[in-house]
Design an enzyme around this catalytic site. Structure first.
Site, short mmCIF file in Angstrom:
data_model
loop_
_atom_site.label_atom_id
_atom_site.label_comp_id
_atom_site.label_asym_id
_atom_site.label_seq_id
_atom_site.Cartn_x
_atom_site.Cartn_y
_atom_site.Cartn_z
N LYS A 1 59.94 53.01 79.85
CA LYS A 1 60.91 53.78 78.88
C LYS A 1 59.60 54.43 76.93
CE LYS A 1 64.93 53.08 77.52
NZ LYS A 1 66.49 53.09 78.11
N ASP B 1 68.23 58.71 76.83
CA ASP B 1 68.84 58.00 76.11
C ASP B 1 69.21 58.13 74.53
OD1 ASP B 1 68.33 53.88 76.57
OD2 ASP B 1 68.16 54.07 74.39
#
Ligand code: NDP
Length: 446
Positions: free
Chosen positions: A126, A166
């Protein structure tokens, strides 16, 4: 907390004491997986979870860029490469002022389990930045993305690490990021997912997280001989995940009562139908407006400033905005109003006390790492299409997505059912753990 979990968390806290979101995510996994490990000879005594909570690599870097006034701005960029036991790192990029090491490590940790659950060969990662895209011009967004990628490009690649979108990173940002990567590397590869259709993207990728969440909720409802048809549904958020969750609820005959953003929520007693949802998509994706503008257009709706939608009576709740947006008190309100099913579209939106209350009441509850895995699964399908240099039809991708969500659901049931009740948190954590742990054992201590 049992002794095994308490001792483990002591070790993790000592090393990560200033990372509350990360500790929260780790504790949830430890509570469900450590006892399982202790019962399995192949895993016991190998410190597998202790290895899994330490990122293989955590990169932090400076991103300087020039705003429209000619001022030099400085942000911090990150990439957490958490675990590559079953495939290259894979996970989104988040641009939001709240982004820090704790939030990205929690997201990367969750991603390891989620990616494993999809059964596709993807490790977990991430990244992102504390850059706030709100109120920035397209030119500012482009300059930021280009400077961010100038550094990130050293650490990623189609066989190493494949980022995606995201919060705050949608089609526009992916375009700018991809453009700079291509320029620096002089190669056209599938290094990012969520790309535009004409340059390597996959059909259904924008829809996948929201659709997948609703497919998962439908599978849960079916275990009780119920379905989405005729159900009233409360949704938070109005970004990518919320929009397509709402669309799929409508396809399946449900009624969407709410949407929200960080300024408050709208409640439409007549339901957000397809036409109203098209208005929201245009408002949010093209005009970059606020959800409060919905009530100026539709008089059937009210706007509640600074509030979350969990007090609205519903059968199904889909939190699709951000982490820790649904508290124990909110859970009580939902249960009091007769809610029977909660599926997380966002990552970790329900606080531990809320999850505890849902389990106590024995309602259907799906953790994000299972129910929102459709996004990364379809990213995996985008990678396959890029490697094979082909494009599957909308129907082909949607069918694969449905199969994957059904498979994840059934795996959670297999690992999480006890005395007739399925604890989907336990099921997802153990099913996700087993595949990664087996790969780590096979590869030795590296
Ligand atoms: P978007 O940026 O498209 O939308 C985010 C939405 O959540 C916006 O409505 C935003 O409102 C709201 N929001 C963000 N932060 C807060 C906050 N602190 N308080 C209240 N509302 C907030 O993001 P996505 O829809 O892509 O992501 C939503 C969630 O889903 C995240 O948890 C993400 O990690 C998760 N997720 C996303 C996937 C994907 O494919 N996109 C895949 C799997 C999970 P505002 O505009 O006011 O900020």
């Amino acid at each position: 907390m049992n002794q095994r979990v308490a001792s483990f968390m002591e070790l993790v806290k000592a090393r990560n004491s200033h990372e509350p979101e990360f500790l929260q995510a780790v504790q949830e996994v430890a509570e469900t997986v450590l006892d399982y490990i202790a019962e399995q000879d192949i895993y016991n005594g190998k410190n597998i979870l202790l290895r899994m909570v330490e990122p293989e690599r955590a990169i932090s870097f400076r991103v300087s860029w020039v705003d429209d006034q000619g001022e030099i701005q400085v942000n911090r960029g990150y990439r957490i490469q958490m675990n590559s036991a079953i495939g290259p790192y894979k996970g989104g990029l988040r641009f939001h002022p709240s982004v820090n090491m704790s939030i990205l490590k929690f997201l990367a940790f969750e991603q390891v389990f989620k990616n494993s659950l999809t059964t596709l060969p993807m490790g977990g990662g991430k990244g992102g930045s504390d850059f706030d895209p709100k109120g920035k011009s397209d030119a500012e967004i482009m300059r930021f993305c280009h400077n961010f990628m100038a550094e990130l490009s050293r650490h990623i690649g189609p066989h190493t690490d494949i980022p995606a979108g995201d919060i705050g990173v949608g089609a526009r940002e992916i375009g700018f990021l991809f453009g700079m990567y291509k320029k620096i590397k002089n190669e056209f590869t599938g290094v990012l997912t969520g790309k535009g259709l004409s340059w390597g993207g996959s059909l259904i990728r924008p829809e996948a997280t929201g659709y997948g969440t609703v497919y998962f909720a439908e599978s849960m409802l079916q275990t009780k001989n119920e379905s989405m048809e005729g159900k009233s549904v409360v949704i938070s958020g109005s970004g990518n995940v919320a929009q397509y969750a709402a669309e799929k609820v409508l396809h399946l005959g449900g009624k969407v009562l709410t949407l929200s953003d960080s300024s408050g929520y709208i409640y439409d007693k007549d339901g957000v139908d397809a036409e109203k949802l098209a208005f929201v998509m245009d408002l949010k994706n093209n005009k970059r407006g606020r959800i409060s503008e919905y009530v100026e257009k539709y008089s059937s709706a009210e706007f509640f400033e600074g509030e979350t939608p969990w007090g609205v009576a519903c059968d199904v709740a889909l939190p699709c905005a951000t982490q820790n947006e649904l508290s124990g008190e909110d859970a009580e309100k939902l249960l009091g109003n007769g809610c029977i099913c909660v599926a997380e579209g966002a990552n970790m939106p329900c606080m531990p006390e809320a999850v505890h209350k849902f389990h106590e009441a024995k309602i259907l509850f799906a953790p994000g790492k299972a129910s929102n895995a459709g996004g990364v699964a379809t990213s995996g399908l985008e990678m396959s299409q890029n490697s094979l240099r082909i494009s599957w039809t909308r129907e082909e991708v949607d069918n694969k997505l449905k199969d994957i969500m059904k498979n994840i659901h059934d795996n959670c049931v297999a690992y999480g059912t006890e005395d007739g009740y399925t604890n989907y948190v336990k099921g997802a954590n153990i099913a996700g753990f087993v595949k990664v742990a087996d790969a780590m054992l096979a590869q030795g201590v590296v």
